[in-house]
Scaffold this motif. Structure first.
Motif, PDB file in Angstrom:
ATOM      1  N   GLY A  12       0.835  -1.194   0.000  1.00 52.02           N
ATOM      2  CA  GLY A  12       0.000   0.000   0.000  1.00 52.02           C
ATOM      3  C   GLY A  12       0.866   1.239   0.000  1.00 52.02           C
ATOM      4  O   GLY A  12       2.076   1.162   0.246  1.00 52.02           O
ATOM      5  N   THR A  13       0.255   2.398  -0.251  1.00 48.42           N
ATOM      6  CA  THR A  13       1.050   3.619  -0.372  1.00 48.42           C
ATOM      7  C   THR A  13       0.503   4.810   0.420  1.00 48.42           C
ATOM      8  O   THR A  13       1.208   5.343   1.279  1.00 48.42           O
ATOM      9  CB  THR A  13       1.221   3.991  -1.858  1.00 48.42           C
ATOM     10  OG1 THR A  13       1.904   2.911  -2.524  1.00 48.42           O
ATOM     11  CG2 THR A  13       2.035   5.261  -2.017  1.00 48.42           C
ATOM     12  N   PRO A  14      -0.743   5.275   0.195  1.00 48.01           N
ATOM     13  CA  PRO A  14      -1.180   6.520   0.847  1.00 48.01           C
ATOM     14  C   PRO A  14      -1.714   6.302   2.249  1.00 48.01           C
ATOM     15  O   PRO A  14      -1.667   5.202   2.806  1.00 48.01           O
ATOM     16  CB  PRO A  14      -2.289   7.002  -0.097  1.00 48.01           C
ATOM     17  CG  PRO A  14      -2.888   5.736  -0.619  1.00 48.01           C
ATOM     18  CD  PRO A  14      -1.756   4.751  -0.733  1.00 48.01           C
ATOM     19  N   GLU A  15      -2.260   7.372   2.817  1.00 44.54           N
ATOM     20  CA  GLU A  15      -2.773   7.340   4.185  1.00 44.54           C
ATOM     21  C   GLU A  15      -3.876   6.297   4.354  1.00 44.54           C
ATOM     22  O   GLU A  15      -3.983   5.656   5.405  1.00 44.54           O
ATOM     23  CB  GLU A  15      -3.291   8.734   4.570  1.00 44.54           C
ATOM     24  CG  GLU A  15      -3.763   8.864   6.006  1.00 44.54           C
ATOM     25  CD  GLU A  15      -2.656   8.605   7.031  1.00 44.54           C
ATOM     26  OE1 GLU A  15      -3.002   8.151   8.148  1.00 44.54           O
ATOM     27  OE2 GLU A  15      -1.485   8.837   6.720  1.00 44.54           O
ATOM     28  N   PHE A  16      -4.729   6.139   3.355  1.00 48.57           N
ATOM     29  CA  PHE A  16      -5.792   5.136   3.400  1.00 48.57           C
ATOM     30  C   PHE A  16      -5.206   3.768   3.736  1.00 48.57           C
ATOM     31  O   PHE A  16      -5.761   3.022   4.555  1.00 48.57           O
ATOM     32  CB  PHE A  16      -6.511   5.090   2.043  1.00 48.57           C
ATOM     33  CG  PHE A  16      -7.656   4.117   1.968  1.00 48.57           C
ATOM     34  CD1 PHE A  16      -8.940   4.526   2.278  1.00 48.57           C
ATOM     35  CD2 PHE A  16      -7.458   2.803   1.578  1.00 48.57           C
ATOM     36  CE1 PHE A  16     -10.010   3.644   2.207  1.00 48.57           C
ATOM     37  CE2 PHE A  16      -8.510   1.908   1.505  1.00 48.57           C
ATOM     38  CZ  PHE A  16      -9.788   2.327   1.824  1.00 48.57           C
ATOM     39  N   ALA A  17      -4.073   3.434   3.117  1.00 50.73           N
ATOM     40  CA  ALA A  17      -3.422   2.146   3.353  1.00 50.73           C
ATOM     41  C   ALA A  17      -2.714   2.121   4.702  1.00 50.73           C
ATOM     42  O   ALA A  17      -2.698   1.090   5.393  1.00 50.73           O
ATOM     43  CB  ALA A  17      -2.431   1.851   2.231  1.00 50.73           C
ATOM     44  N   ALA A  18      -2.126   3.237   5.101  1.00 49.92           N
ATOM     45  CA  ALA A  18      -1.408   3.285   6.378  1.00 49.92           C
ATOM     46  C   ALA A  18      -2.344   3.014   7.551  1.00 49.92           C
ATOM     47  O   ALA A  18      -1.957   2.368   8.534  1.00 49.92           O
ATOM     48  CB  ALA A  18      -0.719   4.637   6.547  1.00 49.92           C
ATOM     49  N   VAL A  19      -3.576   3.490   7.459  1.00 49.83           N
ATOM     50  CA  VAL A  19      -4.556   3.239   8.521  1.00 49.83           C
ATOM     51  C   VAL A  19      -4.801   1.736   8.653  1.00 49.83           C
ATOM     52  O   VAL A  19      -4.880   1.190   9.761  1.00 49.83           O
ATOM     53  CB  VAL A  19      -5.874   3.982   8.224  1.00 49.83           C
ATOM     54  CG1 VAL A  19      -6.966   3.566   9.199  1.00 49.83           C
ATOM     55  CG2 VAL A  19      -5.659   5.492   8.294  1.00 49.83           C
ATOM     56  N   ALA A  20      -4.888   1.042   7.517  1.00 46.59           N
ATOM     57  CA  ALA A  20      -5.105  -0.404   7.539  1.00 46.59           C
ATOM     58  C   ALA A  20      -3.899  -1.142   8.106  1.00 46.59           C
ATOM     59  O   ALA A  20      -4.043  -2.080   8.908  1.00 46.59           O
ATOM     60  CB  ALA A  20      -5.411  -0.897   6.127  1.00 46.59           C
ATOM     61  N   MET A  46      10.167  20.235  -3.354  1.00 44.98           N
ATOM     62  CA  MET A  46      10.140  19.027  -4.184  1.00 44.98           C
ATOM     63  C   MET A  46      11.209  18.025  -3.743  1.00 44.98           C
ATOM     64  O   MET A  46      11.890  17.405  -4.550  1.00 44.98           O
ATOM     65  CB  MET A  46      10.322  19.390  -5.670  1.00 44.98           C
ATOM     66  CG  MET A  46       9.183  20.210  -6.245  1.00 44.98           C
ATOM     67  SD  MET A  46       7.577  19.373  -6.082  1.00 44.98           S
ATOM     68  CE  MET A  46       7.753  18.114  -7.354  1.00 44.98           C
ATOM     69  N   LYS A  47      11.344  17.868  -2.433  1.00 44.87           N
ATOM     70  CA  LYS A  47      12.266  16.875  -1.903  1.00 44.87           C
ATOM     71  C   LYS A  47      11.595  15.507  -1.889  1.00 44.87           C
ATOM     72  O   LYS A  47      10.374  15.404  -1.760  1.00 44.87           O
ATOM     73  CB  LYS A  47      12.690  17.246  -0.483  1.00 44.87           C
ATOM     74  CG  LYS A  47      13.508  18.539  -0.395  1.00 44.87           C
ATOM     75  CD  LYS A  47      13.918  18.828   1.045  1.00 44.87           C
ATOM     76  CE  LYS A  47      14.749  20.106   1.127  1.00 44.87           C
ATOM     77  NZ  LYS A  47      15.139  20.412   2.536  1.00 44.87           N
ATOM     78  N   LEU A  48      12.397  14.453  -2.035  1.00 41.11           N
ATOM     79  CA  LEU A  48      11.847  13.107  -2.013  1.00 41.11           C
ATOM     80  C   LEU A  48      11.192  12.838  -0.663  1.00 41.11           C
ATOM     81  O   LEU A  48      11.761  13.133   0.388  1.00 41.11           O
ATOM     82  CB  LEU A  48      12.946  12.081  -2.271  1.00 41.11           C
ATOM     83  CG  LEU A  48      13.485  11.996  -3.700  1.00 41.11           C
ATOM     84  CD1 LEU A  48      14.581  10.959  -3.784  1.00 41.11           C
ATOM     85  CD2 LEU A  48      12.355  11.663  -4.681  1.00 41.11           C
ATOM     86  N   GLN A  49       9.981  12.287  -0.714  1.00 43.55           N
ATOM     87  CA  GLN A  49       9.231  12.044   0.512  1.00 43.55           C
ATOM     88  C   GLN A  49       8.720  10.613   0.522  1.00 43.55           C
ATOM     89  O   GLN A  49       8.166  10.128  -0.470  1.00 43.55           O
ATOM     90  CB  GLN A  49       8.057  13.019   0.623  1.00 43.55           C
ATOM     91  CG  GLN A  49       7.255  12.872   1.909  1.00 43.55           C
ATOM     92  CD  GLN A  49       6.260  14.001   2.083  1.00 43.55           C
ATOM     93  OE1 GLN A  49       6.563  15.163   1.843  1.00 43.55           O
ATOM     94  NE2 GLN A  49       5.055  13.658   2.496  1.00 43.55           N
ATOM     95  N   ALA A  50       8.909   9.934   1.633  1.00 38.95           N
ATOM     96  CA  ALA A  50       8.424   8.570   1.770  1.00 38.95           C
ATOM     97  C   ALA A  50       6.903   8.563   1.900  1.00 38.95           C
ATOM     98  O   ALA A  50       6.307   9.497   2.430  1.00 38.95           O
ATOM     99  CB  ALA A  50       9.044   7.918   3.004  1.00 38.95           C
ATOM    100  N   LYS A  54       5.309   3.694   4.091  1.00 37.70           N
ATOM    101  CA  LYS A  54       6.727   3.488   4.376  1.00 37.70           C
ATOM    102  C   LYS A  54       7.104   4.102   5.719  1.00 37.70           C
ATOM    103  O   LYS A  54       7.841   3.495   6.512  1.00 37.70           O
ATOM    104  CB  LYS A  54       7.591   4.092   3.269  1.00 37.70           C
ATOM    105  CG  LYS A  54       9.089   3.925   3.519  1.00 37.70           C
ATOM    106  CD  LYS A  54       9.927   4.538   2.406  1.00 37.70           C
ATOM    107  CE  LYS A  54      11.413   4.403   2.686  1.00 37.70           C
ATOM    108  NZ  LYS A  54      12.249   4.985   1.608  1.00 37.70           N
ATOM    109  N   GLN A  55       6.600   5.293   5.989  1.00 36.18           N
ATOM    110  CA  GLN A  55       6.917   5.945   7.258  1.00 36.18           C
ATOM    111  C   GLN A  55       6.452   5.100   8.442  1.00 36.18           C
ATOM    112  O   GLN A  55       7.178   4.935   9.430  1.00 36.18           O
ATOM    113  CB  GLN A  55       6.261   7.329   7.298  1.00 36.18           C
ATOM    114  CG  GLN A  55       6.839   8.312   6.287  1.00 36.18           C
ATOM    115  CD  GLN A  55       6.126   9.648   6.298  1.00 36.18           C
ATOM    116  OE1 GLN A  55       5.813  10.184   7.356  1.00 36.18           O
ATOM    117  NE2 GLN A  55       5.853  10.202   5.131  1.00 36.18           N
TER     118      GLN A  55
END
Length: 325
Positions: A12-20, A46-50, A54-55
């Motif tokens: 998963g990638t975004p916040e929706f997935a992080a909650v799960a 525009m710095k690379l952001q995890a 991942k966080q």
């Protein structure tokens, strides 16, 4: 590890997935590996952001793989092969997938002992595809929900394992509904994993009727067509909050400042009529624009480079023409 706990690989990638993912960890399951999208440039610098997933994985000391693709015959075969080795080494009972953003090839679907379970933000098969939350609001659906699905090679075509419904309120935005469905998705996947561990998870094929595709939201959809009924425009305003927002152009008189593209964040339908785009009233805290059917009262707006403001403040800073069409 208890008898009811599983080894769960997670994609998963975004916040929706992080909650799960957070819910899965809180339920006591072991997560040996997380797959998520590569770091992306973000913010003013525009710095690379995890990704949020991942966080969270790093906070829990979970191994992370970030391939650009999982196709062994694709553009990034070495990354895909490394991801396969990592997934094989994880010895996962099951893989949970939530808004990952990459297509899972057959080798991925077949590798975990119990396959791959997807947390889908709609009542299948009503909205398959990339933007089910947005499209449900835009279409005026009265309800949506979470479907836990056994993934197959098709696009959201797998058997349904668990369905939980959620009402869509008359003033729900995608942002608000997203947060409720993310929390609901976390609860649902924990329930599904408990049933999987107990051997009681049952599959139901999706109906052949009622299939719609929730196509990805494009920026080009943001521009308001005042010829549409006010009810449709109002739903789109809510569906496109927070991205990409709905917009209209304020055409200035010759010799004046250049045209402005204004974002509309909140509106309501009012029983008035006029030519589509005609500004029916623009005084005090009231701004009403005629649509193809009825009219729209514009409540919260945002000029370029500015913040979201109420209609009164907007009208104090902007002179509108007689028509926005």
């Amino acid at each position: 590890m208890s008898a009811t706990a599983l080894r769960v690989a997670f994609a998963g990638t975004p916040e929706f997935a992080a909650v799960a993912l957070d819910a899965i960890l809180a339920a006591g399951h072991t997560v040996p590996l997380v797959l998520t999208q590569p770091d992306r440039p973000a913010g003013r610098g525009m710095k690379l952001q995890a990704s949020p997933v991942k966080q969270l994985a790093q906070q829990h000391g979970i191994a992370v793989a970030q391939p650009h693709s999982l196709r062994l015959d694709g553009k990034y075969p070495d990354e895909a092969a490394a991801a396969r080795e990592a997934l094989q080494a994880a010895h996962a009972d099951v893989m949970v997938v939530a808004a990952y953003g990459l297509i899972l090839p057959q080798w991925t679907l077949s590798l975990p002992r119990q396959g791959c379970l997807n947390i889908h933000g709609s009542l299948l098969p009503r909205w398959r595809g990339a933007a089910p939350i947005h499209r449900a609001i835009e279409a005026g659906d009265a309800e949506t929900g979470i479907t836990i699905m056994q993934m197959d090679a098709g696009l959201d075509t797998g058997d349904m394992l668990l369905i939980t419904r959620e009402a869509i309120g008359a003033d729900d935005t995608t942002a608000a509904l997203h947060d409720r469905l993310a929390a609901l998705g976390g609860r649902c996947i924990v329930q599904a994993l408990a049933q999987a561990a107990a051997g009681t998870l049952q599959a139901t094929p999706q109906p052949a009727e009622g299939v719609n595709y929730a196509h990805k939201i494009e920026k080009a959809e943001a521009a308001i067509d005042w010829h549409l009924p006010a009810t449709e425009i109002e739903r789109r305003v809510r569906a496109f909050d927070p991205f990409p927002g709905t917009t209209f152009t304020v055409h200035t008189a010759p010799g004046k400042d250049k045209d402005e593209v204004v974002k509309l964040w909140r509106a309501s339908v009012v029983p008035a009529s006029g030519q589509p785009g005609e500004v029916l009233r623009a005084e005090g805290d009231t701004l009403v624009v005629a649509c193809g059917e009825q009219a729209l009262a514009l409540h919260t707006l945002q000029r370029p480079g500015g913040k979201r403001v109420a209609a009164r403040e907007f009208l104090q800073s902007c002179t509108l023409p007689a028509s926005l069409a």
